[in-house]
Design a protein around this motif. Structure first.
Motif, PDB file in Angstrom:
ATOM      1  N   ARG A   6       5.042   5.133  -6.280  1.00 47.85           N
ATOM      2  CA  ARG A   6       3.832   5.537  -5.556  1.00 47.85           C
ATOM      3  C   ARG A   6       2.714   4.519  -5.763  1.00 47.85           C
ATOM      4  NH1 ARG A   6       3.024  10.253  -7.920  1.00 47.85           N
ATOM      5  NH2 ARG A   6       4.694  11.180  -6.691  1.00 47.85           N
ATOM      6  N   THR A  44       3.532   1.352  -3.731  1.00 47.18           N
ATOM      7  CA  THR A  44       3.313   1.587  -2.295  1.00 47.18           C
ATOM      8  C   THR A  44       1.827   1.508  -1.981  1.00 47.18           C
ATOM      9  OG1 THR A  44       5.286   2.967  -2.150  1.00 47.18           O
ATOM     10  CG2 THR A  44       3.663   3.223  -0.398  1.00 47.18           C
ATOM     11  N   ARG A  95      -0.248  -1.138   0.520  1.00 51.97           N
ATOM     12  CA  ARG A  95      -1.185  -0.692   1.563  1.00 51.97           C
ATOM     13  C   ARG A  95      -2.554  -1.333   1.361  1.00 51.97           C
ATOM     14  NH1 ARG A  95       1.335   4.771   1.174  1.00 51.97           N
ATOM     15  NH2 ARG A  95       2.573   4.959   3.075  1.00 51.97           N
ATOM     16  N   ARG A 133      13.964   5.924  -1.193  1.00 50.97           N
ATOM     17  CA  ARG A 133      12.752   6.478  -0.566  1.00 50.97           C
ATOM     18  C   ARG A 133      11.592   5.495  -0.655  1.00 50.97           C
ATOM     19  NH1 ARG A 133      11.334  11.220  -3.557  1.00 50.97           N
ATOM     20  NH2 ARG A 133      13.057  10.776  -4.905  1.00 50.97           N
ATOM     21  N   HIS A 134      11.454   4.842  -1.796  1.00 55.52           N
ATOM     22  CA  HIS A 134      10.394   3.842  -1.972  1.00 55.52           C
ATOM     23  C   HIS A 134      10.606   2.681  -1.003  1.00 55.52           C
ATOM     24  CE1 HIS A 134       7.527   1.160  -3.816  1.00 55.52           C
ATOM     25  NE2 HIS A 134       8.472   0.312  -4.159  1.00 55.52           N
ATOM     26  N   GLU A 186       9.610   3.658   2.479  1.00 52.70           N
ATOM     27  CA  GLU A 186       8.151   3.684   2.643  1.00 52.70           C
ATOM     28  C   GLU A 186       7.605   2.277   2.857  1.00 52.70           C
ATOM     29  OE1 GLU A 186       5.319   6.289   0.480  1.00 52.70           O
ATOM     30  OE2 GLU A 186       7.116   6.743  -0.734  1.00 52.70           O
TER      31      GLU A 186
END
Length: 192
Positions: A64, A67, A71, A124-125, A128
């Motif tokens: 998280r 990610t 961003r 999943r990472h 993303e």
């Protein structure tokens, strides 16, 4: 009635993450966790679950954080292609200034082949991050900065693979120049 914890749960989670990151999952024992967290086993199990569950929580939190860093790295750019380059350059800068390899990459090679739960967190990472790159690539294609014939999903996965390779390259060759050249070449591939 549940008792309040006499310790900062998030801080201890960061401490556990750093231990797993440094030693790896297999080399980290429950005794190591008891020592570094300064908690007894029952407090660890009660708060975080077993070693595997604690590791998955640490890995998920790390994912998280990464990610969010991707961003943020592209937010200030005026164009999508500039945002892509900012993200790539930010990763290169991080590689050059950090003395540890990426926890996700390290974990991929240690556990992803044998542990479906870990593989799921990493997948999943990756999806993303792929989504972040796909959106930027599509915007750059609309702007004419990336050729239309390139499949955004394939290019996004290629970028992610390249970034993973940058970590390996830095660890093995320890050459800033070589890493910069690779980043420059990646940008040429993206645009061309």
């Amino acid at each position: 009635m549940p008792r309040n914890k006499a310790f900062d749960i998030d801080h201890k989670l960061t401490v556990a993450r750093d231990l797993f990151w440094k030693k790896g999952y297999h080399a980290t024992s429950m005794h190591d966790l008891v020592d570094v967290l300064e908690l007894n086993r029952s407090s660890i199990y009660d708060t975080y679950g077993n070693k595997h569950t604690l590791f998955l929580t640490c890995l998920t939190n790390y994912a998280r954080q990464k990610t969010n860093e991707y961003r943020e790295a592209g937010k200030g750019a005026m164009t999508a292609i500039a945002a892509l380059e900012d993200i790539i350059r930010n990763v290169v800068k991080h590689i050059q200034t950090d003395d540890k390899s990426c926890m996700m990459i390290k974990t991929t090679f240690e556990l992803a082949g044998e542990d479906a739960d870990v593989r799921d967190v990493i997948r999943r990472h990756g999806l993303e991050l792929e989504g972040i790159f796909v959106a930027l690539i599509k915007a750059a294609q609309v702007a004419g900065d990336v050729v239309q014939v390139k499949d955004p999903h394939v290019l996004a996965r290629f970028i992610l693979s390249s970034l993973s390779g940058f970590w390996q390259q830095a660890l093995v060759y320890r050459s800033r120049k070589q890493l910069q050249e690779s980043a420059d070449f990646l940008m040429t591939v993206i645009k061309g």
